[in-house]
Enzyme design. Sequence first.
Site, PDB file in Angstrom:
ATOM      1  N   GLU A   1      21.268  23.592   6.064  1.00  0.00           N
ATOM      2  CA  GLU A   1      20.471  24.551   5.300  1.00  0.00           C
ATOM      3  C   GLU A   1      20.076  23.999   3.937  1.00  0.00           C
ATOM      4  O   GLU A   1      19.111  24.467   3.329  1.00  0.00           O
ATOM      5  CB  GLU A   1      21.223  25.873   5.129  1.00  0.00           C
ATOM      6  CG  GLU A   1      22.465  25.793   4.260  1.00  0.00           C
ATOM      7  CD  GLU A   1      23.249  27.090   4.290  1.00  0.00           C
ATOM      8  OE1 GLU A   1      23.163  27.851   3.309  1.00  0.00           O
ATOM      9  OE2 GLU A   1      23.938  27.346   5.294  1.00  0.00           O
TER      10      GLU A   1
ATOM     11  N   ASP B   1      31.100  30.092   9.174  1.00  0.00           N
ATOM     12  CA  ASP B   1      30.435  29.424   8.054  1.00  0.00           C
ATOM     13  C   ASP B   1      31.451  29.112   6.961  1.00  0.00           C
ATOM     14  O   ASP B   1      32.077  30.019   6.409  1.00  0.00           O
ATOM     15  CB  ASP B   1      29.327  30.323   7.505  1.00  0.00           C
ATOM     16  CG  ASP B   1      28.393  29.596   6.554  1.00  0.00           C
ATOM     17  OD1 ASP B   1      28.668  28.417   6.224  1.00  0.00           O
ATOM     18  OD2 ASP B   1      27.387  30.201   6.140  1.00  0.00           O
TER      19      ASP B   1
ATOM     20  N   HIS C   1      30.349  27.490   4.279  1.00  0.00           N
ATOM     21  CA  HIS C   1      29.477  27.639   3.118  1.00  0.00           C
ATOM     22  C   HIS C   1      29.692  26.540   2.073  1.00  0.00           C
ATOM     23  O   HIS C   1      29.431  26.739   0.885  1.00  0.00           O
ATOM     24  CB  HIS C   1      29.693  29.025   2.475  1.00  0.00           C
ATOM     25  CG  HIS C   1      28.423  29.634   1.958  1.00  0.00           C
ATOM     26  ND1 HIS C   1      28.166  29.834   0.634  1.00  0.00           N
ATOM     27  CD2 HIS C   1      27.320  30.093   2.616  1.00  0.00           C
ATOM     28  CE1 HIS C   1      26.982  30.388   0.475  1.00  0.00           C
ATOM     29  NE2 HIS C   1      26.445  30.557   1.662  1.00  0.00           N
TER      30      HIS C   1
ATOM     31  N   ASP D   1      16.038  24.976   7.409  1.00  0.00           N
ATOM     32  CA  ASP D   1      15.500  26.295   7.073  1.00  0.00           C
ATOM     33  C   ASP D   1      13.983  26.210   7.034  1.00  0.00           C
ATOM     34  O   ASP D   1      13.428  25.342   6.360  1.00  0.00           O
ATOM     35  CB  ASP D   1      16.042  26.742   5.709  1.00  0.00           C
ATOM     36  CG  ASP D   1      15.706  28.184   5.387  1.00  0.00           C
ATOM     37  OD1 ASP D   1      14.506  28.530   5.388  1.00  0.00           O
ATOM     38  OD2 ASP D   1      16.632  28.961   5.120  1.00  0.00           O
TER      39      ASP D   1
END
Length: 381
Positions: free
Chosen positions: A236, A183, A185, A258
Amino acid sequence: MKITGIETFLVAPRWLFLKVSTDEGVSGWGEPVVEGRAETVRAAVHELADLVVGQDPLRIEDHWQVLRRGGFYRGGPVLSSALSGYDHALWDIAGKVRGVPVHELLGGPVRDRVRVYSWVGGDRPVDVHEAVSARVEAGFTAVKMNVSGEMNAIATPREADAVLARARQAREALGPDRDLAIDFHGRVSPAMARRLVRMLEEVQPMFVEEPVVPEVQGDVLASVVSASTVPIATGERLYSRWDFKPVLDAGVAVVQPDPSHAGGISELRRIAALAEVYGASLAPHCPLGPISLAASLQVAFVTPNFLIQEQSAGMHYHGGVEPEYLVDASVFRFTDGFVGRPTGPGLGIEVDEAVVRRAAEVGHAWRSPVWRHEDGGFAEW
């Protein structure tokens, strides 16, 4: 049957639960939350209550359309998350009324168990080999980790080499028969993302997640996708099928909506179907609570192009405390890196309402960290 009321519960570590009640005594549970903005989503949930109270809960698609499109201003994380919680709860009610799990209402299962992965390393990864080894010992066949903390727009060779070193430690602990997801991020600039994904090819990640912030799409994201053979995942911080089309056009291999942000069970199904057109896989983002995970699993069991499921057990956001809000948490028992098919009605879980109400008396005020670079400038968390 009519919806008679809604209640919301702010519970540790950073979650928000929703209960939708009916005049026939059947209730449904949802998890509408934006991490760090739970109170804001809570206000939106109650604001939208006028659109559902007094209505038939079984008209799920009609409610979805009204809750999404019933206001002139639509979409975004807050409203989409509020909608998601309602969608969870209405599907939960529908399954309970008919005495079957939600996935039976969605066409029935296409698999017998769902593969899950476990988080390791925290926000600023340390002791990677040890942490991954512990997850292997626990039976997991895949892990996900951050490979850096703050990252400068153009990182030094030392910073870049440290990313690769952490990934190598994880791969060494996993061996060749298990999977490593990495990830970024959204902490990495497009230029560094292109460099790092090429460097990481040697550890053969299952995917690299969110290499750049979601605002960066189109040709820039496509350039990251084409920079290496590493599969790219994202999603996400995308909230509808309309948000996902540009990233699929850019060539991402894995979509990660999500269930608590992207329109709930109803929209996850549609996003997965859209991804299938592009030959992309579904790996739902789910670092939240048991209701969100239960909703996500109902989709996983009916989705042909499903890849793997995130779950939050042992996640660093819990601060070492694992809250229990279910009467029987064994529905989420992980065996050899898989979770079995839930057979209970609705979402397949029974929320321990008494425990939830006590926890809500304390609540929480979790906020996303604010990071800064060495020069004092803002850094992506």
